[in-house]
Design an enzyme around this catalytic site. Structure first.
Site, short mmCIF file in Angstrom:
data_model
loop_
_atom_site.label_atom_id
_atom_site.label_comp_id
_atom_site.label_asym_id
_atom_site.label_seq_id
_atom_site.Cartn_x
_atom_site.Cartn_y
_atom_site.Cartn_z
CG ASP A 152 4.82 -5.96 0.73
OD1 ASP A 152 4.56 -6.27 1.81
OD2 ASP A 152 5.32 -7.23 -0.53
CG HIS A 188 1.49 -0.95 9.63
ND1 HIS A 188 1.52 -2.09 8.48
CD2 HIS A 188 0.11 -2.22 10.09
CE1 HIS A 188 1.58 -2.56 7.71
NE2 HIS A 188 0.78 -2.96 8.94
CG LEU A 205 0.27 13.87 -7.23
CD1 LEU A 205 0.63 13.05 -8.61
CD2 LEU A 205 0.72 14.05 -6.17
C1 FPP Z 1 2.62 -3.67 3.16
O1 FPP Z 1 3.20 -4.27 4.49
C2 FPP Z 1 2.20 -2.57 3.76
C3 FPP Z 1 0.29 -2.15 3.82
C4 FPP Z 1 -0.56 -3.48 4.18
C5 FPP Z 1 -0.04 -1.21 4.57
C6 FPP Z 1 0.70 0.58 4.25
C7 FPP Z 1 0.07 1.50 4.86
C8 FPP Z 1 0.70 2.41 5.52
C9 FPP Z 1 1.83 2.65 4.67
C10 FPP Z 1 -0.22 3.28 5.94
C11 FPP Z 1 -1.23 4.58 5.94
C12 FPP Z 1 -1.82 4.55 4.14
C13 FPP Z 1 -1.96 5.85 4.30
C14 FPP Z 1 -1.39 5.44 2.56
C15 FPP Z 1 -1.58 7.03 5.01
P1 FPP Z 1 2.97 -5.68 5.12
O2 FPP Z 1 3.00 -5.12 6.88
O3 FPP Z 1 2.11 -6.57 3.94
O4 FPP Z 1 4.76 -6.01 4.93
P2 FPP Z 1 4.99 -7.43 5.73
O5 FPP Z 1 5.17 -8.00 4.39
O6 FPP Z 1 6.71 -7.23 5.26
O7 FPP Z 1 4.77 -8.06 7.03
#
Ligand code: FPP
Length: 261
Positions: A37, A54, A148
């Site tokens: 997050d 992201h 893993l």
């Molecule tokens: C939460 O941050 C994150 C996500 C919803 C997406 C996570 C995805 C990645 C790291 C990239 C792709 C993943 C892989 C496994 C290759 P948020 O956008 O909710 O952040 P915020 O709460 O600060 O708005």
């Protein structure tokens, strides 16, 4: 993998090297699950678009997968996209899907070289066909690997998973003409996306939020929870090691009086 293995990549004499030495490699969590997050906030702090967060989060994914494989964790599960995430702007959703596809293409070789088995948890059939194809390829190519187990939760919801498991269990019972009064926890767990895997011992959440967000609701019944203010794109090996070190100091009781992990 081992202490020695990890020390080859950790700078000698660093705080991180001390952290590695303080870990008990005989008592590692078997399964670590992570709610990644804070990507949006990371980008906002840098006056960038959310999708840049992201994009930067991919480096944290790489580092976490590599460290988990090196130290010899059995299972690592990353929460990448929830059923609720479809509510985000279309452009953000398609960037996330694109990043995932690119990640899998770029990393498949590394997963194979390191004996990592990849698996998706979630309602895969509802994802765009090109993403399904990429996921299917990575699962197929790595299915024989014995190191893993790397799960990505994608189009995932904990309640949806339990609902899907109940439906699948009932279908099986109906087919076999068996009585549903025989259903027990083990029977239901065998129909979850994580069937055959140990439950998470350690649940990590980045960016300081104190929520479960519909993640692995059944499986985290006895997980130790570790929350850090670090935003996901900044999460690195030392944070994972710190979480494991703290986990090893916890008392796990499972409702009884057992002490330490
Ligand atoms: C939460 O941050 C994150 C996500 C919803 C997406 C996570 C995805 C990645 C790291 C990239 C792709 C993943 C892989 C496994 C290759 P948020 O956008 O909710 O952040 P915020 O709460 O600060 O708005």
């Amino acid at each position: 993998m081992s202490l020695q293995d990890l020390l080859t990549v950790v700078p000698a004499g660093s705080d991180e090297a001390d952290l590695v030495r303080s870990l008990d490699f005989g008592r590692l969590p078997r399964h670590v699950a992570v709610i990644m997050d804070g990507n949006g906030r990371w980008a906002q702090l840098r006056h960038k678009r959310r999708v840049e967060g992201h994009r930067a989060g991919i480096d944290a994914v790489r580092d976490t997968v590599e460290t988990s494989a090196r130290i010899g964790l059995e299972v690592l599960t990353l929460y990448a996209f929830s059923i609720e995430n479809w509510k985000r702007p279309q452009s953000e959703v398609s960037t996330l899907m694109g990043l995932l596809k690119r990640y899998l293409r770029a990393e498949l070789g590394t997963l194979l070289e390191n004996d990592i088995r990849f698996q998706v948890l979630g309602r895969v059939h509802e994802l765009p066909p090109d993403v399904q194809q990429e996921l299917g390829r990575a699962q197929e190519r790595t299915k024989g690997n014995g190191g893993l187990r790397f799960n990505i939760a994608l189009n995932y919801g904990g309640r949806a998973e339990i609902t899907d498991a109940v439906r699948s269990l009932f279908q099986e019972l109906l087919q076999d003409g068996r009585d549903p009064s025989g259903i027990d926890e083990q029977a239901l767990a065998a129909h979850l996306y994580t069937a055959g895997q140990p439950d998470p011992d350690l649940l990590i959440r980045t960016s300081g939020e104190l929520r479960i967000s519909n993640f692995l609701l059944w499986q985290i019944a006895y997980a130790e929870i570790w929350v850090t203010d670090v935003l996901w794109p900044d999460f690195r090996r030392r944070h994972l090691l710190q979480a494991i070190g703290d986990y090893q100091k916890r008392e796990r009781r499972y409702g009884g009086i057992t002490t330490t992990v």
